[in-house]
Design a protein around this motif. Structure first.
Motif, short mmCIF file in Angstrom:
data_model
loop_
_atom_site.label_atom_id
_atom_site.label_comp_id
_atom_site.label_asym_id
_atom_site.label_seq_id
_atom_site.Cartn_x
_atom_site.Cartn_y
_atom_site.Cartn_z
N GLN A 185 0.86 -1.22 0.03
CA GLN A 185 0.20 0.01 0.10
C GLN A 185 0.69 1.19 -0.02
O GLN A 185 1.92 1.28 0.65
CB GLN A 185 -0.74 0.06 1.23
N ARG A 186 0.31 2.26 -0.61
CA ARG A 186 1.32 3.31 -0.75
C ARG A 186 1.02 4.12 0.41
O ARG A 186 0.07 4.29 0.89
CB ARG A 186 1.06 4.44 -2.21
N ALA A 187 2.00 4.91 0.91
CA ALA A 187 1.95 5.76 2.20
C ALA A 187 1.13 7.01 1.92
O ALA A 187 0.99 7.40 0.64
CB ALA A 187 3.38 5.93 2.70
N SER A 188 0.39 7.36 2.71
CA SER A 188 -0.49 8.61 2.70
C SER A 188 0.23 9.96 2.65
O SER A 188 1.28 9.68 3.09
CB SER A 188 -1.72 8.35 3.73
N PHE A 189 -0.45 10.82 2.37
CA PHE A 189 0.40 12.22 2.41
C PHE A 189 0.80 12.40 3.81
O PHE A 189 1.73 13.00 4.13
CB PHE A 189 -0.39 13.34 1.95
N GLY A 190 0.04 12.06 4.80
CA GLY A 190 0.04 12.44 6.20
C GLY A 190 1.35 11.48 6.85
O GLY A 190 2.21 11.90 7.49
N GLU A 191 1.30 10.17 6.39
CA GLU A 191 2.45 9.38 6.73
C GLU A 191 3.81 9.82 6.19
O GLU A 191 5.00 9.96 6.60
CB GLU A 191 2.21 7.93 6.33
#
Length: 86
Positions: free
Chosen positions: A37-43
């Motif tokens: 899963q791609r990391a979210s912007f917040g991560e």
């Protein structure tokens, strides 16, 4: 129920085949793992912020510790009386 007994001395009479260990290294599964899963912007932002905080802390510690690591060059060198021969 009949169980074969090991010969006296505790060693088996037949050698144990270890060919299955060599085959295990060549074994490839045909099941592909699920995609990461791609990391979210917040991560991503949190990782960058943590990294920048660590780097800033190390740089700040070096800057704060520089005066303690440097020797004063304007102060006259003090010599003991023993080095002067007195």
């Amino acid at each position: 129920m009949f169980r074969p007994q090991p010969p006296p001395g505790g060693t088996p009479s037949e050698p144990v085949p270890f060919a299955f260990l060599a085959e295990a290294e060549r074994f490839r599964s045909n099941v592909t793992p699920p995609p990461r899963q791609r990391a979210s912007f917040g991560e991503l932002a949190g990782r960058w912020l943590l990294g920048l905080t660590l780097v800033a802390g190390i740089v700040g510690a070096l800057i704060a510790g520089m005066p303690a690591l440097s020797t004063p060059s304007d102060a006259p060198s003090q010599q003991s009386q023993a080095s002067q021969g007195r």
